[in-house]
Design an enzyme around this catalytic site. Structure first.
Site, PDB file in Angstrom:
ATOM      1  N   SER A   1       0.802  -1.219   0.000  1.00 27.00           N
ATOM      2  CA  SER A   1       0.000   0.000   0.000  1.00 27.00           C
ATOM      3  C   SER A   1       0.839   1.275   0.000  1.00 27.00           C
ATOM      4  O   SER A   1       0.479   2.256  -0.655  1.00 27.00           O
ATOM      5  CB  SER A   1      -0.934   0.013   1.218  1.00 27.00           C
ATOM      6  OG  SER A   1      -1.753  -1.119   1.229  1.00 27.00           O
TER       7      SER A   1
ATOM      8  N   HIS B   1       1.063   4.566   4.379  1.00 24.04           N
ATOM      9  CA  HIS B   1       0.307   5.235   3.319  1.00 24.04           C
ATOM     10  C   HIS B   1       0.754   6.682   3.172  1.00 24.04           C
ATOM     11  O   HIS B   1       1.041   7.152   2.064  1.00 24.04           O
ATOM     12  CB  HIS B   1      -1.195   5.197   3.629  1.00 24.04           C
ATOM     13  CG  HIS B   1      -1.770   3.827   3.620  1.00 24.04           C
ATOM     14  ND1 HIS B   1      -3.065   3.574   4.025  1.00 24.04           N
ATOM     15  CD2 HIS B   1      -1.236   2.631   3.272  1.00 24.04           C
ATOM     16  CE1 HIS B   1      -3.311   2.277   3.918  1.00 24.04           C
ATOM     17  NE2 HIS B   1      -2.211   1.686   3.463  1.00 24.04           N
TER      18      HIS B   1
END
Length: 278
Positions: free
Chosen positions: A206, A259
């Site tokens: 991610s 992230h």
């Protein structure tokens, strides 16, 4: 001549060539293994050809391409992209470069190992420092390898879809080097940040996905001729998803620091690369 793109199907390539010629852009096709290499004659046409190539990849069945082929007298009544199964595989392979495909395959293999009786051994080998209780400082691969770990089908599907789509575009249109930098930096630095925030039990691509998303969006804003972009609405959705993760609204275990760190890496590299290529 200067290359501006590659397509897996000669008929599709002819449609784009016909349209570009109708716009006054002279280009040529070169058949190389299983792809058609498209090149322009004049350097002044390169940016326009790259931009049209990007639009063609997004919507190859646009009526304007078919119309251009009809006017040139080189088409049948529809664009033939070959057998559906072979066409899908060909597009998957040609839509990405070797680095994109290698990481895609590694993630799939690691996910399979986690779910086919080798879960404990695989996690012990690839997890971040301290996730399994003991570690040695010499195991430097652990800074990166959690990036290859995925713990659910939805998790790996979401990440690999974006990795193939955005990473593939970066690699095929700008080069392997910028994608490799994004992968290594966004696959390590955000992991360290995530460790200090929540500990060693995390994994997933991610952070890198946020890096390629941020990179694609900002390059599209600052350097459209590079041939990559991400609509602002998509970027907005990803930022909203990240913000919701920080506030734990979704009830999901999310690597929020990874992230955010990945997004920062992508934006910073896009600022640098767009400045260099202007």
């Amino acid at each position: 001549m200067m290359e501006f793109g590659r397509l897996p199907n000669p008929r599709a390539a002819q449609a784009l060539v016909d349209y570009l010629k109708s716009q006054g852009i002279e280009c040529h096709q070169t058949f190389l293994d299983d792809v058609v290499v498209l090149s322009v004659v004049s350097a002044s046409d390169l940016s326009a050809a790259q931009a049209e190539f990007a639009r063609f990849r997004q919507n190859p069945l646009d009526e304007k391409y078919l119309a251009a082929s009809w006017e040139s007298g080189t088409t049948s009544s529809h664009l033939d992209y070959g057998a559906p199964g072979l066409s899908l595989l060909s597009r998957f392979i040609t839509g990405a470069g070797p680095l994109t495909l290698v990481i895609f395959a590694l993630c799939v293999l690691v996910y399979a190992a986690l779910n086919l009786g080798f879960g404990d051994q695989t996690f012990a080998l690839l997890s971040f420092f301290g996730a399994t209780g003991t570690f040695q400082a010499s195991e430097l691969w652990r800074v990166f390898t959690p990036t290859l770990l995925h713990f659910s089908l939805m998790h790996i599907s979401f990440n690999l879809l974006w990795w193939w789509f955005l990473g593939g575009r970066i690699e095929t249109r700008i080069g392997t080097k910028p994608l490799l930098i994004l992968l290594l930096v966004a696959g390590t630095v955000p992991n360290i940040a995530q460790y200090f925030l929540t500990g060693p039990n995390f994994g997933g691509l991610s952070g890198v996905v946020y890096a390629v998303a941020g990179y694609s969006w900002l390059m599209g804003v600052r350097k459209p001729s590079a041939g990559i972009s991400l609509p602002a609405s998509y970027m907005g959705f990803m930022v909203l998803w990240m913000v919701l993760g920080f506030f734990d609204v979704l009830g999901l275990s999310m690597a929020n620091a990874a992230h955010l760190g990945g997004l920062m890496v992508g934006l910073l590299q896009a600022l640098w690369d767009s400045r260099k290529t202007r």
